[in-house]
Motif scaffolding. Sequence first.
Motif, PDB file in Angstrom:
ATOM      1  N   UNK A  34      -0.459  -6.857   4.183  1.00  0.00           N
ATOM      2  CA  UNK A  34      -0.723  -7.313   2.803  1.00  0.00           C
ATOM      3  C   UNK A  34      -1.847  -6.497   2.171  1.00  0.00           C
ATOM      4  N   UNK A  35      -2.685  -5.890   3.022  1.00  0.00           N
ATOM      5  CA  UNK A  35      -3.801  -5.088   2.508  1.00  0.00           C
ATOM      6  C   UNK A  35      -3.416  -3.640   2.230  1.00  0.00           C
ATOM      7  N   UNK A  36      -2.133  -3.341   2.374  1.00  0.00           N
ATOM      8  CA  UNK A  36      -1.629  -2.028   1.942  1.00  0.00           C
ATOM      9  C   UNK A  36      -1.033  -2.237   0.548  1.00  0.00           C
ATOM     10  N   UNK A  37      -1.716  -1.715  -0.445  1.00  0.00           N
ATOM     11  CA  UNK A  37      -1.314  -1.961  -1.839  1.00  0.00           C
ATOM     12  C   UNK A  37      -0.540  -0.756  -2.367  1.00  0.00           C
ATOM     13  N   UNK A  38       0.713  -0.998  -2.735  1.00  0.00           N
ATOM     14  CA  UNK A  38       1.545   0.081  -3.274  1.00  0.00           C
ATOM     15  C   UNK A  38       1.708  -0.123  -4.772  1.00  0.00           C
ATOM     16  N   UNK A  39       1.405   0.900  -5.518  1.00  0.00           N
ATOM     17  CA  UNK A  39       1.502   0.830  -6.979  1.00  0.00           C
ATOM     18  C   UNK A  39       2.602   1.807  -7.423  1.00  0.00           C
ATOM     19  N   UNK A  40       3.763   1.224  -7.777  1.00  0.00           N
ATOM     20  CA  UNK A  40       4.911   2.079  -8.109  1.00  0.00           C
ATOM     21  C   UNK A  40       4.674   2.838  -9.407  1.00  0.00           C
ATOM     22  N   UNK A  41       4.080   2.152 -10.371  1.00  0.00           N
ATOM     23  CA  UNK A  41       3.884   2.772 -11.689  1.00  0.00           C
ATOM     24  C   UNK A  41       3.054   4.061 -11.594  1.00  0.00           C
ATOM     25  N   UNK A  42       1.961   3.968 -10.831  1.00  0.00           N
ATOM     26  CA  UNK A  42       1.081   5.141 -10.715  1.00  0.00           C
ATOM     27  C   UNK A  42       1.369   5.964  -9.463  1.00  0.00           C
ATOM     28  N   UNK A  43       2.368   5.492  -8.684  1.00  0.00           N
ATOM     29  CA  UNK A  43       2.734   6.148  -7.422  1.00  0.00           C
ATOM     30  C   UNK A  43       1.520   6.374  -6.506  1.00  0.00           C
ATOM     31  N   UNK A  44       0.820   5.272  -6.222  1.00  0.00           N
ATOM     32  CA  UNK A  44      -0.334   5.359  -5.321  1.00  0.00           C
ATOM     33  C   UNK A  44      -0.216   4.359  -4.168  1.00  0.00           C
ATOM     34  N   UNK A  45      -0.945   4.656  -3.114  1.00  0.00           N
ATOM     35  CA  UNK A  45      -1.068   3.732  -1.984  1.00  0.00           C
ATOM     36  C   UNK A  45      -2.546   3.535  -1.692  1.00  0.00           C
ATOM     37  N   UNK A  46      -2.910   2.291  -1.365  1.00  0.00           N
ATOM     38  CA  UNK A  46      -4.328   1.992  -1.140  1.00  0.00           C
ATOM     39  C   UNK A  46      -4.478   1.002   0.009  1.00  0.00           C
ATOM     40  N   UNK A  47      -5.318   1.367   0.966  1.00  0.00           N
ATOM     41  CA  UNK A  47      -5.671   0.426   2.035  1.00  0.00           C
ATOM     42  C   UNK A  47      -6.968  -0.252   1.620  1.00  0.00           C
ATOM     43  N   UNK A  48      -6.910  -1.569   1.493  1.00  0.00           N
ATOM     44  CA  UNK A  48      -8.035  -2.272   0.857  1.00  0.00           C
ATOM     45  C   UNK A  48      -9.318  -2.313   1.675  1.00  0.00           C
ATOM     46  N   UNK A  49      -9.166  -2.289   3.031  1.00  0.00           N
ATOM     47  CA  UNK A  49     -10.383  -2.431   3.848  1.00  0.00           C
ATOM     48  C   UNK A  49     -10.744  -1.128   4.543  1.00  0.00           C
ATOM     49  N   UNK A  50     -12.019  -0.829   4.560  1.00  0.00           N
ATOM     50  CA  UNK A  50     -12.497   0.341   5.284  1.00  0.00           C
ATOM     51  C   UNK A  50     -12.155   0.166   6.764  1.00  0.00           C
ATOM     52  N   UNK A  51     -11.723   1.245   7.393  1.00  0.00           N
ATOM     53  CA  UNK A  51     -11.356   1.134   8.814  1.00  0.00           C
ATOM     54  C   UNK A  51      -9.868   0.920   9.033  1.00  0.00           C
ATOM     55  N   UNK A  52      -9.148   0.562   7.938  1.00  0.00           N
ATOM     56  CA  UNK A  52      -7.694   0.405   8.073  1.00  0.00           C
ATOM     57  C   UNK A  52      -7.045   1.792   8.203  1.00  0.00           C
ATOM     58  N   UNK A  53      -5.861   1.818   8.797  1.00  0.00           N
ATOM     59  CA  UNK A  53      -5.112   3.083   8.899  1.00  0.00           C
ATOM     60  C   UNK A  53      -3.641   2.775   9.163  1.00  0.00           C
ATOM     61  N   UNK A  54      -2.768   3.590   8.583  1.00  0.00           N
ATOM     62  CA  UNK A  54      -1.334   3.409   8.834  1.00  0.00           C
ATOM     63  C   UNK A  54      -0.776   4.612   9.596  1.00  0.00           C
ATOM     64  N   UNK A  55       0.358   4.359  10.263  1.00  0.00           N
ATOM     65  CA  UNK A  55       1.009   5.414  11.044  1.00  0.00           C
ATOM     66  C   UNK A  55       2.500   5.097  11.079  1.00  0.00           C
ATOM     67  N   UNK A  56       3.309   6.103  10.786  1.00  0.00           N
ATOM     68  CA  UNK A  56       4.754   5.867  10.683  1.00  0.00           C
ATOM     69  C   UNK A  56       5.503   6.191  11.984  1.00  0.00           C
ATOM     70  N   UNK A  57       4.752   6.272  13.089  1.00  0.00           N
ATOM     71  CA  UNK A  57       5.348   6.627  14.391  1.00  0.00           C
ATOM     72  C   UNK A  57       6.526   5.741  14.789  1.00  0.00           C
ATOM     73  N   UNK A  58       6.538   4.517  14.324  1.00  0.00           N
ATOM     74  CA  UNK A  58       7.613   3.594  14.717  1.00  0.00           C
ATOM     75  C   UNK A  58       8.847   3.678  13.832  1.00  0.00           C
ATOM     76  N   UNK A  59       8.828   4.515  12.807  1.00  0.00           N
ATOM     77  CA  UNK A  59       9.947   4.550  11.853  1.00  0.00           C
ATOM     78  C   UNK A  59      10.313   5.972  11.407  1.00  0.00           C
ATOM     79  N   UNK A  60       9.402   6.930  11.597  1.00  0.00           N
ATOM     80  CA  UNK A  60       9.582   8.275  11.012  1.00  0.00           C
ATOM     81  C   UNK A  60      10.804   9.015  11.552  1.00  0.00           C
ATOM     82  N   UNK A  61      11.071   8.881  12.856  1.00  0.00           N
ATOM     83  CA  UNK A  61      12.203   9.644  13.408  1.00  0.00           C
ATOM     84  C   UNK A  61      13.536   9.098  12.876  1.00  0.00           C
TER      85      UNK A  61
END
Length: 357
Positions: free
Chosen positions: A159-186
């Motif tokens: 829920x803390x990954x904020x996607x803004x379609x209009x401005x085409x941005x992604x934002x992680x709300x908390x410092x220290x957060x991180x995403x990784x697409x290892x489970x879906x990229x292939x």
Amino acid sequence: MNLKKWIALGLTGCFLFSGCAEQREQAQAALENSQQENRYEATSFAMDTVMTFTIIHEDGEELIIDAEQEIRRLENLLSVTMDGSEIKQINENAGKAPVRIPTETLELLQTSKDLGAETGNAFDIAIYPVVKAWGFTEEEQSVPPQETIDQLLPLTDLDDLILDKENSTAYLEKEGMAIDLGGIAKGYASDSVKALLKGKGVESALLSLGGNICTIGSKPDGSPWKTAVQNPLDANDYVGLLEISDTCVITSGGYQRYFEEKGKQYHHIIDPATGWPAESGLLSVTIVCESGTKADALSTALFVMGLKDGLEYWRTQDDFEAIFVTTDGEVVATEGLKDSFTFEGKDNDFTYRVAER
Ligand code: AMP
Ligand code: MG
């Protein structure tokens, strides 16, 4: 190197020696056969894995190059470590500022969020700080202190990954957060290559991305492609064979990546509810689904969920099938695979059953 070239080399070798007329005839026949089939195959290393593309098309040689270029493009786009990748930038700007990203990345992040929500957060691309704490991104792995896990778990909420379609941005709300697409990229990469090849007129192909299979159409003779479901306890063995056409087969298993500490194994698929490697009574989950993206996310998610919850989730969906291998030695295939999966694990003490809807 493609099959034609291999066979051509075989012929050349044979011509160097006398007295091999029979082999020469056989090789000539194979060459003609391969030319008829227009079968091209190449193996490369990308996205941290071995990839083999088999394409049946008269322009196969060029199409393989196109496919490999597409993989390189996605590797740059979706990598969490490569300099300049937007995913890396999103992570570096966690708690600071939204990052502008291409629509394609935004859509994949949205799909990842949706699949996370659908699977009760069993699939969680924001689990990365915990994956790092276990050392799965490093050379050395070790069990982190429970205190570290407790500190990191609040940073894994999608829920803390904020996607803004209009401005085409992604934002992680908390410092220290991180995403990784290892489970879906292939899985996503398989879909992209599949779409690219189909767009260029390919009607028959088999793409293997680190053992995960995606097919276009059937084999040139019209029969289905065949792929094995690995025995999680023995890399040289399999528990059954699947016949597939125009679909993807993707497996997640604790056996694919793990380390040992004090005699216990710890694998790379983390249960977002605990921050520990999922212990759901499963050795592996194989998903059969037209969408490679969904198959990849669900193989990871259902591995976390376990057999009972995994089957319950399957009953709510109608676009995928699954094969579970449990720690008790059971192989369970969902009903839709009744005719296309042949169980072959009896000699290895596995038992088999079909799960009904
Ligand atoms: P897979 O092999 O597709 O099951 O993906 C496993 C990889 O995804 C791991 O190596 C981690 O990088 C990441 N991962 C681990 N646990 C999860 C999870 N619960 N949800 C999403 N990605 C995960
Ligand atoms: Mg996966």
